[in-house]
Scaffold this motif. Structure first.
Motif, PDB file in Angstrom:
ATOM      1  N   ASN A 179       0.823  -1.207   0.000  1.00 18.22           N
ATOM      2  CA  ASN A 179       0.000   0.000   0.000  1.00 18.22           C
ATOM      3  C   ASN A 179       0.856   1.255   0.000  1.00 18.22           C
ATOM      4  OD1 ASN A 179      -2.570  -1.183  -0.013  1.00 18.22           O
ATOM      5  ND2 ASN A 179      -2.363  -1.698   2.141  1.00 18.22           N
ATOM      6  N   SER A 180       0.299   2.321  -0.548  1.00 20.06           N
ATOM      7  CA  SER A 180       1.033   3.574  -0.668  1.00 20.06           C
ATOM      8  C   SER A 180       0.110   4.739  -0.355  1.00 20.06           C
ATOM      9  CB  SER A 180       1.587   3.720  -2.088  1.00 20.06           C
ATOM     10  OG  SER A 180       2.080   5.022  -2.305  1.00 20.06           O
ATOM     11  N   ARG A 181       0.670   5.769   0.240  1.00 23.39           N
ATOM     12  CA  ARG A 181      -0.091   6.984   0.501  1.00 23.39           C
ATOM     13  C   ARG A 181       0.452   8.158  -0.298  1.00 23.39           C
ATOM     14  NH1 ARG A 181      -0.944   6.323   7.085  1.00 23.39           N
ATOM     15  NH2 ARG A 181      -1.939   4.283   6.948  1.00 23.39           N
ATOM     16  N   ARG A 182       1.208   7.843  -1.327  1.00 20.87           N
ATOM     17  CA  ARG A 182       1.733   8.884  -2.215  1.00 20.87           C
ATOM     18  C   ARG A 182       0.731   9.155  -3.327  1.00 20.87           C
ATOM     19  NH1 ARG A 182       7.542   7.231  -4.155  1.00 20.87           N
ATOM     20  NH2 ARG A 182       6.369   5.415  -4.831  1.00 20.87           N
ATOM     21  N   MET A 183       0.615  10.394  -3.713  1.00 18.85           N
ATOM     22  CA  MET A 183      -0.356  10.774  -4.727  1.00 18.85           C
ATOM     23  C   MET A 183      -0.095  10.112  -6.068  1.00 18.85           C
ATOM     24  SD  MET A 183      -2.679  12.596  -3.405  1.00 18.85           S
ATOM     25  CE  MET A 183      -3.461  13.143  -4.930  1.00 18.85           C
ATOM     26  N   GLU A 184       1.189   9.845  -6.371  1.00 18.39           N
ATOM     27  CA  GLU A 184       1.484   9.250  -7.678  1.00 18.39           C
ATOM     28  C   GLU A 184       1.117   7.773  -7.741  1.00 18.39           C
ATOM     29  OE1 GLU A 184       5.448   9.363  -5.385  1.00 18.39           O
ATOM     30  OE2 GLU A 184       3.640  10.575  -5.640  1.00 18.39           O
ATOM     31  N   SER A 185       0.886   7.152  -6.590  1.00 19.46           N
ATOM     32  CA  SER A 185       0.491   5.734  -6.600  1.00 19.46           C
ATOM     33  C   SER A 185      -0.361   5.426  -5.378  1.00 19.46           C
ATOM     34  CB  SER A 185       1.730   4.835  -6.619  1.00 19.46           C
ATOM     35  OG  SER A 185       2.573   5.161  -5.526  1.00 19.46           O
ATOM     36  N   PRO A 186      -1.566   6.008  -5.301  1.00 16.35           N
ATOM     37  CA  PRO A 186      -2.390   5.879  -4.093  1.00 16.35           C
ATOM     38  C   PRO A 186      -2.880   4.473  -3.795  1.00 16.35           C
ATOM     39  CG  PRO A 186      -3.608   6.962  -5.843  1.00 16.35           C
ATOM     40  CD  PRO A 186      -2.205   6.867  -6.314  1.00 16.35           C
ATOM     41  N   LEU A 187      -2.854   3.582  -4.798  1.00 18.02           N
ATOM     42  CA  LEU A 187      -3.251   2.201  -4.519  1.00 18.02           C
ATOM     43  C   LEU A 187      -2.068   1.325  -4.158  1.00 18.02           C
ATOM     44  CD1 LEU A 187      -6.060   1.025  -6.960  1.00 18.02           C
ATOM     45  CD2 LEU A 187      -6.114   1.146  -4.485  1.00 18.02           C
ATOM     46  N   GLY A 188      -0.861   1.762  -4.465  1.00 21.40           N
ATOM     47  CA  GLY A 188       0.312   0.965  -4.131  1.00 21.40           C
ATOM     48  C   GLY A 188       0.810   0.124  -5.280  1.00 21.40           C
ATOM     49  N   TYR A 189       1.444  -1.003  -4.951  1.00 26.35           N
ATOM     50  CA  TYR A 189       2.096  -1.843  -5.961  1.00 26.35           C
ATOM     51  C   TYR A 189       1.789  -3.313  -5.712  1.00 26.35           C
ATOM     52  CZ  TYR A 189       4.993   2.371  -5.915  1.00 26.35           C
ATOM     53  OH  TYR A 189       5.428   3.678  -5.924  1.00 26.35           O
ATOM     54  N   TYR A 190       1.761  -4.066  -6.797  1.00 30.71           N
ATOM     55  CA  TYR A 190       1.765  -5.520  -6.661  1.00 30.71           C
ATOM     56  C   TYR A 190       3.152  -5.938  -6.186  1.00 30.71           C
ATOM     57  CZ  TYR A 190      -2.404  -5.853  -9.689  1.00 30.71           C
ATOM     58  OH  TYR A 190      -3.651  -5.749 -10.235  1.00 30.71           O
ATOM     59  N   ILE A 191       3.209  -6.850  -5.255  1.00 30.12           N
ATOM     60  CA  ILE A 191       4.487  -7.362  -4.781  1.00 30.12           C
ATOM     61  C   ILE A 191       4.625  -8.821  -5.205  1.00 30.12           C
ATOM     62  CG2 ILE A 191       5.919  -7.874  -2.766  1.00 30.12           C
ATOM     63  CD1 ILE A 191       5.582  -4.917  -3.341  1.00 30.12           C
ATOM     64  N   PHE A 192       5.714  -9.110  -5.939  1.00 29.76           N
ATOM     65  CA  PHE A 192       6.000 -10.479  -6.361  1.00 29.76           C
ATOM     66  C   PHE A 192       7.258 -10.964  -5.653  1.00 29.76           C
ATOM     67  CE2 PHE A 192       3.514  -8.602  -9.698  1.00 29.76           C
ATOM     68  CZ  PHE A 192       2.688  -9.622 -10.127  1.00 29.76           C
ATOM     69  N   SER A 193       7.213 -12.176  -5.144  1.00 34.02           N
ATOM     70  CA  SER A 193       8.380 -12.770  -4.504  1.00 34.02           C
ATOM     71  C   SER A 193       8.979 -13.843  -5.408  1.00 34.02           C
ATOM     72  CB  SER A 193       7.995 -13.398  -3.158  1.00 34.02           C
ATOM     73  OG  SER A 193       7.632 -12.407  -2.237  1.00 34.02           O
ATOM     74  N   GLU A 194      10.284 -14.006  -5.284  1.00 31.27           N
ATOM     75  CA  GLU A 194      10.954 -15.030  -6.079  1.00 31.27           C
ATOM     76  C   GLU A 194      10.446 -16.413  -5.705  1.00 31.27           C
ATOM     77  OE1 GLU A 194      15.210 -14.808  -6.292  1.00 31.27           O
ATOM     78  OE2 GLU A 194      15.174 -12.637  -6.042  1.00 31.27           O
ATOM     79  N   LYS A 195      10.360 -17.275  -6.706  1.00 32.02           N
ATOM     80  CA  LYS A 195       9.842 -18.613  -6.489  1.00 32.02           C
ATOM     81  C   LYS A 195      10.888 -19.636  -6.895  1.00 32.02           C
ATOM     82  CE  LYS A 195       5.953 -21.632  -7.645  1.00 32.02           C
ATOM     83  NZ  LYS A 195       4.710 -21.765  -8.453  1.00 32.02           N
ATOM     84  N   ASP A 196      11.169 -20.553  -6.016  1.00 33.47           N
ATOM     85  CA  ASP A 196      12.130 -21.614  -6.289  1.00 33.47           C
ATOM     86  C   ASP A 196      11.395 -22.938  -6.177  1.00 33.47           C
ATOM     87  OD1 ASP A 196      14.333 -23.181  -6.654  1.00 33.47           O
ATOM     88  OD2 ASP A 196      15.118 -22.903  -4.632  1.00 33.47           O
ATOM     89  N   GLY A 197      10.983 -23.489  -7.328  1.00 35.14           N
ATOM     90  CA  GLY A 197      10.176 -24.702  -7.305  1.00 35.14           C
ATOM     91  C   GLY A 197       8.829 -24.402  -6.687  1.00 35.14           C
ATOM     92  N   GLU A 198       8.542 -25.108  -5.596  1.00 35.13           N
ATOM     93  CA  GLU A 198       7.280 -24.884  -4.897  1.00 35.13           C
ATOM     94  C   GLU A 198       7.433 -23.911  -3.735  1.00 35.13           C
ATOM     95  OE1 GLU A 198       4.382 -26.017  -5.907  1.00 35.13           O
ATOM     96  OE2 GLU A 198       5.439 -26.919  -7.616  1.00 35.13           O
ATOM     97  N   MET A 199       8.667 -23.424  -3.545  1.00 37.53           N
ATOM     98  CA  MET A 199       8.932 -22.556  -2.395  1.00 37.53           C
ATOM     99  C   MET A 199       8.962 -21.085  -2.813  1.00 37.53           C
ATOM    100  SD  MET A 199       9.125 -24.742   0.012  1.00 37.53           S
ATOM    101  CE  MET A 199       9.748 -23.722   1.346  1.00 37.53           C
ATOM    102  N   ILE A 200       8.442 -20.248  -1.955  1.00 33.85           N
ATOM    103  CA  ILE A 200       8.487 -18.808  -2.171  1.00 33.85           C
ATOM    104  C   ILE A 200       9.400 -18.215  -1.109  1.00 33.85           C
ATOM    105  CG2 ILE A 200       7.165 -16.667  -2.222  1.00 33.85           C
ATOM    106  CD1 ILE A 200       4.699 -18.360  -2.880  1.00 33.85           C
ATOM    107  N   TYR A 201      10.353 -17.392  -1.515  1.00 27.00           N
ATOM    108  CA  TYR A 201      11.228 -16.775  -0.535  1.00 27.00           C
ATOM    109  C   TYR A 201      11.418 -15.303  -0.859  1.00 27.00           C
ATOM    110  CZ  TYR A 201      14.769 -17.706  -4.132  1.00 27.00           C
ATOM    111  OH  TYR A 201      15.468 -17.776  -5.309  1.00 27.00           O
ATOM    112  N   GLY A 202      11.812 -14.544   0.142  1.00 25.24           N
ATOM    113  CA  GLY A 202      11.795 -13.095   0.002  1.00 25.24           C
ATOM    114  C   GLY A 202      13.132 -12.451  -0.239  1.00 25.24           C
TER     115      GLY A 202
END
Length: 225
Positions: A179-202
């Protein structure tokens, strides 16, 4: 106090408006990962709960012999309880709401307060004002979401995923919405995490700009700090 007037047309009108709002909610949930309502579950539950209270109160008073309009004290207390619920939800998750959620919550609260003022001081049918208030809340949120989608064309979750996949060798999977409270992106961003096989890590994230200011070609990629 005047006796209750049974007005099924007003009730049906409000239900239809609510159905449209629900359709917009589920559409955005499917296509935009519910970005327009992200982290708003408590607010939505509170809104629906108090709407249901008014509906059941209307049914009870309308079909009870000698039913009367609620007193001014009851109207004030129910409205204050709803607004307190909104404030509590915002306080409970104060760091998780975007500019969009804050703005829309304030707008809904303003409509509710206007409706209360008209019921208390206006020379209008109190039930008509009641249904117009609830329908107005549903309508303004639905219209705002639809207008934003049509005019600003935010990235869908699928488009964001395709951009991330096209520009990176590693596999990424949708994780959450930042989420974002900046006027240029008031809805925020999609966040994608790296995926290794079936595991997701940050160890890394891909950020796709969701709304306002940047189009689908200007997305961001970086490491978590």
């Amino acid at each position: 106090m005047k006796a209750i007037k049974i007005s099924p047309k007003q009730f049906v009108f409000m239900l239809l408006t609510f159905a449209v709002a629900a359709s917009v909610y589920f559409y955005t949930k499917s296509v935009y990962a519910n970005a327009f309502f992200y982290n708003c579950k408590h607010l939505l539950r509170g809104f629906c709960l108090f709407l249901a209270i008014d509906i059941f109160r209307w049914i009870d008073l309308s079909f009870t012999e000698g039913g009367r309009f609620p007193s001014k004290k009851q109207e004030i207390m129910l409205t204050l309880m709803l607004l307190i619920d909104f404030v509590y939800a915002l306080w409970l998750h104060k760091n998780r709401y975007s500019l969009w959620q804050l703005w829309m919550t304030a707008t809904v609260a303003a409509i509710i307060l206007i409706g209360l003022a008209l019921k208390l001081f206006g020379k209008y049918d109190a039930n008509k004002v009641r249904w117009l208030t609830w329908a107005g809340c549903c309508s303004i949120v639905s219209a705002a979401v639809i207008v934003c989608i049509v005019i600003f064309k935010p990235l869908t979750l699928e488009q964001a995923q395709n951009l991330i996949s096209a520009e990176n060798d590693k596999s990424y999977v949708f994780n959450s919405i930042h989420n974002s409270r900046r006027m240029e992106s008031p809805l925020g961003y999609y966040i994608f995490s790296e995926k290794d096989g079936e595991m997701i890590y940050g160890s890394g994230t891909g950020r796709a700009v969701l709304y306002f200011g940047e189009n689908e070609h200007n997305w961001r990629y970086g490491k978590n700090s």
